[in-house]
Design an enzyme around this catalytic site. Structure first.
Site, PDB file in Angstrom:
ATOM      1  N   ARG A 105       0.840  -1.204   0.000  1.00  0.00           N
ATOM      2  CA  ARG A 105       0.000   0.000   0.000  1.00  0.00           C
ATOM      3  C   ARG A 105       0.875   1.253   0.000  1.00  0.00           C
ATOM      4  O   ARG A 105       1.521   1.574   0.994  1.00  0.00           O
ATOM      5  CB  ARG A 105      -0.935   0.038   1.212  1.00  0.00           C
ATOM      6  N   ASP A 148      -3.987   3.391  14.276  1.00  0.00           N
ATOM      7  CA  ASP A 148      -3.165   3.965  13.219  1.00  0.00           C
ATOM      8  C   ASP A 148      -3.779   5.303  12.833  1.00  0.00           C
ATOM      9  O   ASP A 148      -4.636   5.826  13.555  1.00  0.00           O
ATOM     10  CB  ASP A 148      -3.028   3.012  12.032  1.00  0.00           C
TER      11      ASP A 148
END
EC number: 2.3.3.9
Length: 547
Positions: free
Chosen positions: A172, A457
Site C-alpha cells: 500500500r 493507526d
C-alpha cells in the site's frame, strides 16, 4: 539535513534528494530506479495537484449544502454489463489479510503469520520519515527475494522467513494527498504515492513474477474515479517501461471515503484491466463521513465505540461493496479488526474481558463472510486463527465471487443516514487521549501503536479527532450534562497531559513528543476548520525536525 544532488552523478538531472543516502540506500535509490521515478513524477505530478484541487472544489460544494450522490454522467457504466480482467491464479484466496508497517521484524512476522496476504503499509500505519520510507523499501526487496532476516538488538532474538507457504504481499503506497518532500524533481516535491509505487515496482515486479506472484497493490484514500484513472495510466506506463504485459499489476481500492461509496462501479471500471477488488476501510470511512458532511448539523455522530458495523449506514456501505464487486467479477474485502490481545498479567486479570472481545471479533468476521465478503483484515497475528476458522467454516471455496447480492440495491439515503446514540464524556476523554498518544508516537517516527487494547493507526486517530471537532462545532450535549466547547476540550487536553506526565515520570515524558502532540490535538479539535488530514501538519513537524 544531509542531502545529495544531481551533480554527484548517481541522481538524474533535475532531481534533488534532500536527505542522507546512508550505506545500503544507494541500492534502492539507484540511477535506473531514480530515472524511472523521475519520469513518472514529471508526467503525473501536475495531475495529482489538479485532482487535489478538484477535491477542494467538491468539498466546497458539500459545505454549501450539496450531498454526495450517484453520478448522472456515469450511469451507463453502472448499468453496463462488463467485468474486470481475469484474476491471477495465485491470488484467488484472500480470506485473511494482515496489515502493518514495513519495519524488518514486522515484515518477517507477517509473512510467517499464516495469513493469506500481508499488506506492507507505507500509509496509515507508517510515519513517513526518510529512514522509514527507504528502509521499508529495502526490507520489502529482501522479503521478495527471500533473504530478509533480523536480530533484535535488545533481546538478541533472531527472525527469519520460514520454509513453505508465505503470505502474498500487497503493497500500500501513500494516498494522493501526501508528498515526498525529501525528493524534488524540477524543484517540486514528488507525490508520495508515486515514490512508494515506483521504487517497489521497479525493484520487485520481475522478481515477484518469477516467484509465481505479481506486483499487487492496495490504493488508499481516493475520492473520485478520476483518481483511479490516474493510477491506471501510471500502471500502463510502468508496465511498458519494464517490458511487463499490461494488466500484470493488480490493485485493490479501499472504499474509505464517503464520495467513493457513490462511485464503486466507476472505480472498478477505470482500473478494469488491473482491478482485483474493493476493500471496506471502515475507520477512514467514518472519518470521511464526518469530514464530508461537516457543515450539516443533522449529521453529528454519536460515540465512536457506538459506531459498529451493525449500524444501518455501515451495512448499506459494506453490502453495496459486496454486490458491486461480485457483479464485476472481483473481490469484496472486509474491514479491519483493530483489537489486539491483552498481554502478560493483564491477560489473567482480564480473562473475561478478553473472551468477550474475542467473541466480538468472531461475530464481526461471521457477519462479513455471511454477507459475502471474500476475506477480511486483522491487525494482530493472534486474530488470524479466529478469522480463518470463521471463513473456513462458511466459505468452502477460495472466494465467493459467484455469490451475487441481487437483494442489495444502491440507496443514497441509507448511505447518508446518521444513527442516534450516546455522546459521553468518557468517549470525549478517550478520543483526546488517543489523539495525544498516537500523534506523539507518529512524530517520534512510529505510525502504528497499541492503545487500550486496540491497534491505533492514522485512520482510527482521524475519527477520534474529527469526532471531537464535530462535537465542538455543534455544541454536543454529553451524558454528564456538559456542553462540548473548545474551552472544555482544551481543559481535557491539559488534564490528559498532566495525567500522562504523572504516569510516565518527568524524564520519560520530556523524552517523548507529548507537548507537540497536545498542541496538534488542540489545533485539530478546536480549529475553525476541520483539517483534511492530521498527518499533513504532523508531517511538517517531522520535516522541521530533520526526519
Amino acid at each position: 539535513m544531509g542531502g545529495a544532488s544531481s551533480s554527484e552523478g548517481a541522481i538524474p538531472k533535475g532531481m534533488e534528494i534532500l536527505a542522507e543516502i546512508k550505506p545500503g540506500y544507494e541500492e534502492i535509490l539507484s540511477r535506473d530506479a531514480l530515472d524511472f521515478l523521475a519520469k513518472l513524477s514529471r508526467k503525473y505530478s501536475g495531475r495529482v495537484s489538479q485532482l487535489l484541487e478538484q477535491r477542494r472544489e467538491q468539498q466546497a460544494r458539500f459545505d454549501a449544502g450539496e450531498k454526495p450522490a450517484f453520478l448522472a454522467e456515469t450511469k451507463k457504466i453502472r448499468e453496463g454489463d462488463w467485468k474486470v480482467a481475469p484474476l491471477p491464479a495465485d491470488f484467488q484466496d484472500r480470506r485473511v489479510e494482515i496489515t502493518g508497517p514495513t519495519d524488518r521484524k514486522m515484515v518477517i512476522n507477517a509473512l510467517n503469520s499464516g495469513a493469506n496476504v500481508y499488506m506492507p503499509d507505507f500509509e496509515d500505519s507508517n510515519c513517513p520519515t526518510w529512514d522509514n520510507m527507504v528502509q521499508g523499501q529495502i526490507n520489502l526487496r529482501d522479503a521478495v527475494r527471500g533473504t530478509v532476516s533480523f536480530e533484535d538488538p535488545h533481546t538478541g532474538k533472531e527472525y527469519a522467513l520460514k520454509e513453505g507457504k508465505r503470505a502474498i504481499m500487497v503493497c500500500r503506497p501513500r494516498g494522493w494527498h501526501l508528498w515526498e518532500h525529501h525528493v524534488l524533481v524540477d524543484g517540486q516535491a514528488v507525490p508520495g504515492a508515486i515514490f512508494d509505487f515506483a521504487l517497489y515496482f521497479f525493484h520487485n515486479a520481475k522478481q515477484l513474477l518469477a516467484n509465481g506472484n505479481g506486483p499487487y497493490f492496495y490504493l488508499p484514500k481516493m475520492q473520485s474515479h478520476l483518481e483511479c484513472r490516474l493510477w491506471n495510466e501510471i500502471f500502463v506506463d510502468a508496465q511498458k517501461a519494464l517490458g511487463i504485459p499490461n494488466g500484470t499489476i493488480k490493485a485493490t481500492c479501499l472504499i474509505e471515503t464517503l464520495p467513493a461509496a457513490f462511485e464503486m462501479d466507476e472505480f472498478i471500471y477505470e482500473l478494469r484491466d488491473h482491478m482485483a477488488g474493493l476493500n471496506c476501510g471502515r475507520w477512514d470511512y467514518m472519518f470521511s463521513f464526518i469530514k464530508t458532511m461537516r457543515n450539516d448539523p443533522n449529521r453529528v455522530m454519536p460515540d465512536r465505540s457506538f459506531l459498529t458495523m451493525e449500524m444501518p449506514f455501515m451495512r448499506a456501505y459494506t453490502q453495496l461493496v459486496v454486490k458491486t464487486c461480485h457483479k464485476r467479477g472481483c473481490f469484496a474485502m472486509g474491514g479491519m479488526s483493530a483489537v489486539i490481545p491483552i498481554k502478560g498479567d493483564e491477560a489473567a486479570n482480564n480473562a473475561v474481558m478478553e473472551k468477550a472481545v474475542m467473541e466480538k471479533v468472531r461475530a464481526d468476521k461471521l457477519r462479513e463472510v455471511q454477507d459475502g465478503h471474500d476475506g477480511t483484515w486483522v491487525a494482530h497475528p493472534a486474530l488470524i486463527p479466529i478469522a480463518k476458522e470463521v471463513f473456513d467454516e462458511h466459505m468452502k471455496t477460495p472466494n465467493q465471487i459467484d455469490r451475487q447480492r441481487d437483494d442489495v440495491q444502491p440507496d443514497a439515503e441509507a448511505l447518508l443516514a446518521v444513527p442516534e446514540g450516546p455522546k459521553t464524556e468518557a468517549t470525549l476523554r478517550n478520543n483526546i487521549n488517543v489523539c495525544i498518544l498516537y500523534m506523539a508516537a507518529w512524530i517520534g517516527g512510529t505510525g502504528c501503536v497499541p492503545l487500550h487494547n486496540l491497534m491505533e493507526d492514522a485512520a482510527t486517530a482521524e475519527i477520534s479527532r474529527a469526532q471531537v471537532w464535530q462535537w465542538v462545532r455543534y455544541g454536543a450535549q454529553l451524558d454528564s450534562g456538559k456542553t462540548v466547547t473548545a474551552e472544555l476540550v482544551r481543559q481535557v487536553i491539559e488534564e490528559e497531559v498532566e495525567a500522562l506526565q504523572k504516569q510516565l515520570g518527568t524524564d520519560k515524558f520530556a523524552a517523548g513528543e507529548y507537548l507537540d502532540a497536545a498542541f496538534l490535538t488542540k489545533l485539530m479539535c478546536c480549529g475553525r476548520e476541520l483539517h483534511d488530514f492530521l498527518t499533513l501538519p504532523a508531517q511538517d513537524i517531522i520535516i522541521a525536525m530533520g526526519k
